[in-house]
Write a protein that holds these residues in place. Structure first.
Motif, mmCIF file in Angstrom:
data_model
loop_
_atom_site.group_PDB
_atom_site.id
_atom_site.type_symbol
_atom_site.label_atom_id
_atom_site.label_comp_id
_atom_site.label_asym_id
_atom_site.label_seq_id
_atom_site.Cartn_x
_atom_site.Cartn_y
_atom_site.Cartn_z
ATOM 1 N N TYR A 40 27.939 27.011 6.129
ATOM 2 C CA TYR A 40 28.909 26.404 5.211
ATOM 3 C C TYR A 40 28.187 25.575 4.136
ATOM 4 N N LEU A 41 27.149 24.854 4.533
ATOM 5 C CA LEU A 41 26.379 24.093 3.549
ATOM 6 C C LEU A 41 25.737 25.030 2.532
ATOM 7 N N MET A 42 25.267 26.187 2.996
ATOM 8 C CA MET A 42 24.710 27.181 2.066
ATOM 9 C C MET A 42 25.778 27.683 1.100
ATOM 10 N N THR A 43 26.997 27.833 1.601
ATOM 11 C CA THR A 43 28.100 28.265 0.740
ATOM 12 C C THR A 43 28.366 27.245 -0.359
ATOM 13 N N LEU A 44 28.384 25.976 -0.005
ATOM 14 C CA LEU A 44 28.597 24.926 -1.010
ATOM 15 C C LEU A 44 27.479 24.945 -2.047
ATOM 16 N N ASP A 45 26.252 25.166 -1.584
ATOM 17 C CA ASP A 45 25.110 25.285 -2.499
ATOM 18 C C ASP A 45 25.343 26.421 -3.490
ATOM 19 N N THR A 46 25.794 27.549 -2.995
ATOM 20 C CA THR A 46 26.019 28.720 -3.844
ATOM 21 C C THR A 46 27.137 28.495 -4.855
ATOM 22 N N LEU A 47 28.182 27.806 -4.446
ATOM 23 C CA LEU A 47 29.370 27.661 -5.287
ATOM 24 C C LEU A 47 29.263 26.555 -6.329
ATOM 25 N N SER A 48 28.407 25.593 -6.127
ATOM 26 C CA SER A 48 28.415 24.429 -7.012
ATOM 27 C C SER A 48 27.036 24.088 -7.552
ATOM 28 N N PRO A 49 26.943 23.788 -8.854
ATOM 29 C CA PRO A 49 25.672 23.324 -9.415
ATOM 30 C C PRO A 49 25.386 21.874 -9.055
ATOM 31 N N ARG A 50 26.307 21.228 -8.397
ATOM 32 C CA ARG A 50 26.127 19.833 -7.999
ATOM 33 C C ARG A 50 25.725 19.697 -6.536
ATOM 34 N N ALA A 51 25.509 20.805 -5.874
ATOM 35 C CA ALA A 51 25.132 20.790 -4.457
ATOM 36 C C ALA A 51 23.897 21.651 -4.243
ATOM 37 N N ARG A 52 23.015 21.168 -3.378
ATOM 38 C CA ARG A 52 21.826 21.954 -3.019
ATOM 39 C C ARG A 52 21.500 21.733 -1.557
ATOM 40 N N ARG A 53 21.439 22.816 -0.822
ATOM 41 C CA ARG A 53 21.065 22.742 0.585
ATOM 42 C C ARG A 53 19.546 22.841 0.681
ATOM 43 N N VAL A 54 18.910 21.902 1.393
ATOM 44 C CA VAL A 54 17.465 21.922 1.583
ATOM 45 C C VAL A 54 17.163 21.881 3.078
ATOM 46 N N ALA A 55 16.102 22.546 3.468
ATOM 47 C CA ALA A 55 15.689 22.576 4.867
ATOM 48 C C ALA A 55 14.795 21.384 5.162
ATOM 49 N N LEU A 56 15.106 20.660 6.231
ATOM 50 C CA LEU A 56 14.242 19.578 6.697
ATOM 51 C C LEU A 56 13.287 20.066 7.779
ATOM 52 N N GLY A 57 13.696 21.058 8.543
ATOM 53 C CA GLY A 57 12.875 21.587 9.625
ATOM 54 C C GLY A 57 13.766 22.174 10.702
ATOM 55 N N THR A 58 13.222 22.321 11.898
ATOM 56 C CA THR A 58 13.987 22.867 13.014
ATOM 57 C C THR A 58 13.920 21.927 14.208
ATOM 58 N N SER A 59 14.914 22.035 15.059
ATOM 59 C CA SER A 59 15.025 21.182 16.237
ATOM 60 C C SER A 59 14.137 21.689 17.362
ATOM 61 N N ALA A 60 14.109 20.941 18.464
ATOM 62 C CA ALA A 60 13.351 21.367 19.639
ATOM 63 C C ALA A 60 13.847 22.710 20.156
ATOM 64 N N GLY A 61 15.142 22.964 19.979
ATOM 65 C CA GLY A 61 15.724 24.225 20.428
ATOM 66 C C GLY A 61 15.711 25.314 19.380
ATOM 67 N N GLY A 62 15.009 25.097 18.259
ATOM 68 C CA GLY A 62 14.874 26.122 17.232
ATOM 69 C C GLY A 62 16.024 26.203 16.256
ATOM 70 N N ARG A 63 16.888 25.205 16.225
ATOM 71 C CA ARG A 63 18.033 25.222 15.314
ATOM 72 C C ARG A 63 17.668 24.542 13.992
#
Length: 507
Positions: A40-63
């Protein structure tokens, strides 16, 4: 013509339909998993020039652990470049995975902002939303991550990869304000099951309260910002109060939120950032509600709390920025007031030794005030002038990694070097029969200070105190500190004898 074209494109983006959050799509009857939220965050990134989804990393469980940037500033969205007169606010949701409402409220807030609601906020603020600080806990309905780490109290040891990612994010986005969203259960094992009472709270707010936080910043947050926030939330129809800590028994004393820098609230404030915690009501599992465990109402309360906070920060931008920027630069200067309190805890408030707080009787919902001992006074001990540096002579590679994770500047000694130091000798170690209220101080060393000349060897570390993170570094490195690294699991260095980390007087 180009300006007209850009305006038209922008209007089209704002005009298009923004889909409801995954939670809203279920009519607020079930919680989506972490990957659905990330989509859903990726969708907001795609739809709006005011939103950008960035990756911080992954969790212990790979999420994935993503952040969503929301701003009208292209430089902030693309390069995380802050603006001098525009506060950057970083918000964390669901550090405890079994407190899911913060993540849902943050997605709702993001949807509204992308759709053009609350337009003044994106004009006046840059936002970083970390809706799922603990995606493992989210999917496992657990307080901890997949490795059973409680990341919420890991900000000294940095054992968990998730905590290290969040610390990296603090430095990457350099927020002026940090907001940590939690939920607080009203059902307690002793208080409810054995004594028949539940706590009665809708929204409670706390702040960075360690006495070593920059004094002006702490004063402003406690006496100006926090009261105003509580008033705004209460005026919006949600009863809000100052945080009073966990009430688990009628016989206990009450205080405020913990003073330790193992939690995000104090850790961030020690860096010179305004730091606010909210705990909204986590309703009783046995209750009957319109949605499962009253989740729709819980999300509404979290959303209201977040929105009120953002509106207040926008209104307070000028004084807030001035104090936050000053606090982040203070420890680089050579001012005279460079003293830290190594001992901190809560004690009895002698002006108000008792306090009455509302509880609800489990049997019939009857509300009643109960009297508790009031231990909210902050007690400080062992003032220590900030040294020129700290020397580290044990497990130097491991310590170097730990310092780097905290973004603390250090130097590796390349050849023998003689320095004047305050060598610390531990003469005895007392196990705390009861941890001091407010900090996780498990043992208390008795320390003798001997000023002497010491020769550091090649590979030893020097941590200069002329850096913005100096107070944080000193409180974690000094064995006299109630917040020392050596109180954490895996760092049990507090043994009688010369201590391998010590202050340097001149270098």
């Amino acid at each position: 013509m180009s300006a007209v074209f850009l305006l038209l494109c922008s209007s089209l983006v704002w005009a298009q339909s923004i889909p409801p959050t995954p939670f809203e799509q279920t009519k607020k009857q079930s919680l989506p998993d972490s990957r659905t939220i990330d989509d859903y965050l990726m969708t907001l990134d795609t739809l709006s020039p005011r939103a950008r989804r960035v990756a911080l990393g992954t969790s212990a469980g790979g999420r994935p652990i993503p952040a969503l940037l929301l701003s009208e500033s292209p430089s902030f969205l693309q390069g995380a470049v802050g603006e001098q007169h525009k506060p950057t606010v970083m918000m964390f949701g669901s550090q405890h995975g079994n407190e899911p409402s913060g993540a849902e409220a943050m997605q709702q807030l993001a949807r509204e902002l992308v759709a053009g609601e609350h337009p003044e906020l994106l004009r006046r603020l840059n936002l970083v939303l970390v809706a799922m600080a603990n995606p493992d806990g989210r999917d496992l309905s657990s307080r901890h991550n997949a490795n059973n780490d409680n990341t919420n109290i890991d900000y000294v040891a940095l054992q968990a990869g998730e905590t290290r990612l969040l610390v990296d994010a603090l430095h990457r986005f350099d927020p002026d304000v940090v907001f940590d969203a939690h939920e607080s259960g009203i059902w307690k094992r002793v208080l409810t099951r054995e004594q028949g009472w539940m706590t009665d709270v809708e929204a409670q707010f706390d702040m960075g309260n360690n006495p070593n936080i920059d004094g002006r910043l702490r004063e402003y947050t406690e006496h100006t910002l926090l009261p105003a926030l509580i008033e705004r939330v209460s005026s919006a129809g949600l009863a809000a109060v100052r945080y009073r800590g966990e009430i688990t028994s009628l016989d206990q004393a009450v205080s405020r939120g913990g003073l330790g820098i193992t939690n995000l609230r104090n850790y961030a404030a020690m860096q010179g950032r305004v730091s606010i915690l909210v705990e909204n009501r986590l309703d009783n599992k046995a209750g009957v509600y319109a949605t499962p465990r009253n989740i729709a109402e819980r999300v509404r309360k979290q959303h209201l709390s977040m929105l009120a906070m953002l509106q207040l920060v926008a209104d307070e931008a000028e004084p807030l920025l001035a104090l936050s920027h000053r606090a982040r630069q203070r420890w680089q200067s050579a001012d005279a007031d460079r003293t830290l309190w190594m001992g901190v805890s809560f004690g009895t408030n002698r002006e108000q030794p008792e306090i009455t707080l509302p509880l609800v009787r489990m049997a019939d919902g009857h509300k009643q005030l109960h009297r508790f001992r009031n231990r909210e006074a902050i007690v400080t001990r062992e003032p220590v002038p900030l040294a020129a540096a700290y020397a580290v002579t044990r497990e130097r590679e491991r310590m170097a990694r730990w310092l780097a994770h905290h973004h603390i500047t250090f130097e590796t000694v390349s050849e023998p070097r003689q320095l004047l130091v305050d060598r610390l000798e531990i003469t005895a170690v007392r196990k705390q029969s009861e941890a001091r209220p407010g900090v996780r101080e498990k043992v208390k060393p008795e320390v003798r200070v001997n000023r002497q000349s010491v020769t550091l060897q090649r590979g030893d570390l020097l941590v200069p105190m002329g850096q913005p993170l100096a107070p944080l570094a000193a409180l974690m490195l000094d064995p006299r500190s109630a917040n020392a690294l050596y109180q954490e699991e895996g760092w049990s260095w507090l043994q009688p004898g010369a201590f391998p980390v010590f202050p340097v007087v001149e270098y």
